[in-house]
Design a protein around this motif. Structure first.
Motif, PDB file in Angstrom:
ATOM      1  N   HIS A  31       0.657  -1.165   0.194  1.00 47.43           N
ATOM      2  CA  HIS A  31       0.007   0.093  -0.102  1.00 47.43           C
ATOM      3  C   HIS A  31       0.728   1.194  -0.027  1.00 47.43           C
ATOM      4  O   HIS A  31       0.697   2.273  -0.727  1.00 47.43           O
ATOM      5  CB  HIS A  31      -0.869   0.152   1.061  1.00 47.43           C
ATOM      6  N   ASP A  32       1.873   1.291   0.901  1.00 45.27           N
ATOM      7  CA  ASP A  32       2.819   2.374   0.798  1.00 45.27           C
ATOM      8  C   ASP A  32       3.571   2.597  -0.387  1.00 45.27           C
ATOM      9  O   ASP A  32       3.619   3.872  -0.875  1.00 45.27           O
ATOM     10  CB  ASP A  32       3.918   2.257   1.823  1.00 45.27           C
ATOM     11  N   TRP A  33       3.942   1.560  -1.285  1.00 47.33           N
ATOM     12  CA  TRP A  33       4.640   1.866  -2.363  1.00 47.33           C
ATOM     13  C   TRP A  33       3.470   2.387  -3.327  1.00 47.33           C
ATOM     14  O   TRP A  33       3.999   3.238  -4.053  1.00 47.33           O
ATOM     15  CB  TRP A  33       5.099   0.540  -2.727  1.00 47.33           C
ATOM     16  N   SER A  72       7.693 -16.381  -0.683  1.00 43.65           N
ATOM     17  CA  SER A  72       6.690 -15.553  -1.155  1.00 43.65           C
ATOM     18  C   SER A  72       6.832 -13.887  -1.254  1.00 43.65           C
ATOM     19  O   SER A  72       7.395 -13.436  -0.258  1.00 43.65           O
ATOM     20  CB  SER A  72       5.485 -15.629  -0.270  1.00 43.65           C
ATOM     21  N   ASP A  73       6.542 -13.473  -2.483  1.00 41.25           N
ATOM     22  CA  ASP A  73       6.555 -11.864  -2.770  1.00 41.25           C
ATOM     23  C   ASP A  73       5.179 -11.650  -2.447  1.00 41.25           C
ATOM     24  O   ASP A  73       4.363 -12.253  -2.654  1.00 41.25           O
ATOM     25  CB  ASP A  73       7.309 -11.692  -3.880  1.00 41.25           C
ATOM     26  N   LEU A 129      12.789  -4.793  -3.096  1.00 46.32           N
ATOM     27  CA  LEU A 129      12.495  -4.728  -1.528  1.00 46.32           C
ATOM     28  C   LEU A 129      12.026  -3.405  -1.231  1.00 46.32           C
ATOM     29  O   LEU A 129      12.342  -2.181  -1.887  1.00 46.32           O
ATOM     30  CB  LEU A 129      13.794  -4.665  -0.748  1.00 46.32           C
ATOM     31  N   HIS A 130      10.763  -3.312  -0.582  1.00 47.05           N
ATOM     32  CA  HIS A 130      10.255  -2.038  -0.044  1.00 47.05           C
ATOM     33  C   HIS A 130       9.677  -2.155   1.359  1.00 47.05           C
ATOM     34  O   HIS A 130       8.900  -3.087   1.654  1.00 47.05           O
ATOM     35  CB  HIS A 130       9.026  -1.518  -0.891  1.00 47.05           C
ATOM     36  N   HIS A 131      10.238  -1.273   2.232  1.00 44.00           N
ATOM     37  CA  HIS A 131      10.183  -1.501   3.621  1.00 44.00           C
ATOM     38  C   HIS A 131      10.660  -2.939   4.292  1.00 44.00           C
ATOM     39  O   HIS A 131       9.675  -3.390   4.950  1.00 44.00           O
ATOM     40  CB  HIS A 131       8.770  -0.924   4.055  1.00 44.00           C
ATOM     41  N   GLY A 132      11.540  -3.608   3.673  1.00 44.59           N
ATOM     42  CA  GLY A 132      11.782  -5.041   4.072  1.00 44.59           C
ATOM     43  C   GLY A 132      11.018  -6.137   3.479  1.00 44.59           C
ATOM     44  O   GLY A 132      10.851  -7.264   3.858  1.00 44.59           O
TER      45      GLY A 132
END
Length: 353
Positions: free
Chosen positions: A15-17, A50-51, A71-74
């Motif tokens: 959601h943040d991305w 899993s991604d 990677l986004h926020h880990g």
């Protein structure tokens, strides 16, 4: 090895991305979740390997390769771009076996115009209708036949292997589509086995494994191949420069999917179900090495040849013979899919009555 990340936290990162980056795409329509995490409980832990798949919808196609894994926020996200006219009107999404599943539930992340959620509701309402299930199964059949009947015999060996492997693996998707389940990529054989077991048709599963040639592989043998792939993967990831559509799958961030998760599956007894992705990843590594480090490629060729030999592939003639056998046995696989479809529909009607 556990991720330590809940599904809800992983979705929050997505959601943040979307909020911070997706709106920048020209003609942005909205974004939604797709893939295996759609059906996972929010408070459950994100499984190793899993991604989080995110589809960004735009009014017109986005040029270049898809953004892919990062990677986004880990959290490892995989972002795919999709033009609106691939899924609209709703019949287009309903007929496409790769796209329909991502819209069967409310997976919408962002919908500034309201068009995406309205479309999603239309897809959800008709997703399980027999007419559309059969259309999607026909879509799968065509993918298998088109892939196996037109091999590029002049392509490099690694590409010829990939050209045989992926349409062969689509046979597992035929079962998953008939069972109204996500036609996942990496875990397609494991999920097909589960679908056949749940519908009382587990006895048909060996036929799928025989198409792949994985039916006789032991856990120890598969783990040896993962060891070899680990070295090949690291080498390819370290030299990769040429952009391919799968490039984001061969990075340090994606290593847990290709290597660590494969070890975990093999060690819990699902070793034959790992073989498809082992071969796919090895072939892709060799494509990268051929393009970006041809001097390093020979050192990894014996391991690739050993893996292929263990599934009965040593020459172009083997690829041709295996493709012909799959085409010959496709009617039997389709009959199994019909049984799966009937059992799934029966169970669904029983729940609703």
């Amino acid at each position: 090895m556990a991720t330590g990340i809940t599904v809800a936290a992983a979705r929050s990162a997505a959601h943040d991305w979307v909020k911070s980056a997706a709106h920048a795409y020209e003609g942005y329509v909205g974004a939604y979740f797709s893939g295996s995490t759609v059906e996972m409980p929010p408070l459950g832990e994100l499984p190793l390997g899993s991604d989080v798949d995110v589809v960004v919808v735009t009014r017109q196609p986005v040029g270049g390769l898809k953004l892919g894994k990062f990677l986004h926020h880990g959290v490892l996200l995989e972002v795919t771009h999709l033009p609106w006219d691939r899924i609209a009107p709703a019949g287009r999404a309903l007929a496409d076996y790769h796209l329909a599943g991502g819209l069967r539930t409310d997976t919408v992340i962002d919908d500034p115009t309201g068009r995406l959620r309205a479309l999603q509701r239309q897809v959800a309402a008709a997703f399980a209708d027999e007419t559309w299930v059969r259309r999607r199964c026909e879509n799968v059949r065509q993918r298998i036949e088109n892939g196996l009947r037109a091999p590029d015999t002049r392509a490099p060996w690694h590409d010829r292997v990939t050209g045989w492997l992926f349409p062969t693996g689509v046979t597992a998707h035929l079962i998953l589509v008939a069972a109204l389940r996500n036609p996942t990529v990496r875990l397609r054989y494991l999920r097909a086995r589960e679908a056949l077991t749940d519908t009382g048709l587990r006895g048909h599963y060996p036929l799928l494994l025989r198409q792949l040639g994985a039916q006789a592989l032991t856990a120890d043998r598969v783990e040896r191949h993962i060891d070899a792939l680990s070295a090949t993967f690291d080498c390819a990831a370290s030299v990769s420069r040429t952009p391919f559509f799968f490039s984001s799958d061969l990075t340090a961030a994606a290593r847990p999917i290709a290597v660590d998760a494969s070890y975990a599956l093999a060690r819990r007894g699902d070793h034959q179900e790992v073989v498809f992705w082992l071969v796919a990843t090895a072939a892709r590594c060799h494509k990268v090495l051929a393009a970006d480090a041809p001097d390093l490629k020979p050192a990894h060729e014996p391991a690739f040849a050993e893996l292929l030999a263990d599934i009965g592939i040593t020459s172009g003639a083997d690829l041709r013979d295996r493709a012909e056998r799959t085409l010959d046995e496709l009617p039997e696989i389709r009959e199994t899919a019909e049984e799966v479809m009937a059992a799934t529909a029966g169970a669904r009607h029983a729940r609703e009555s």
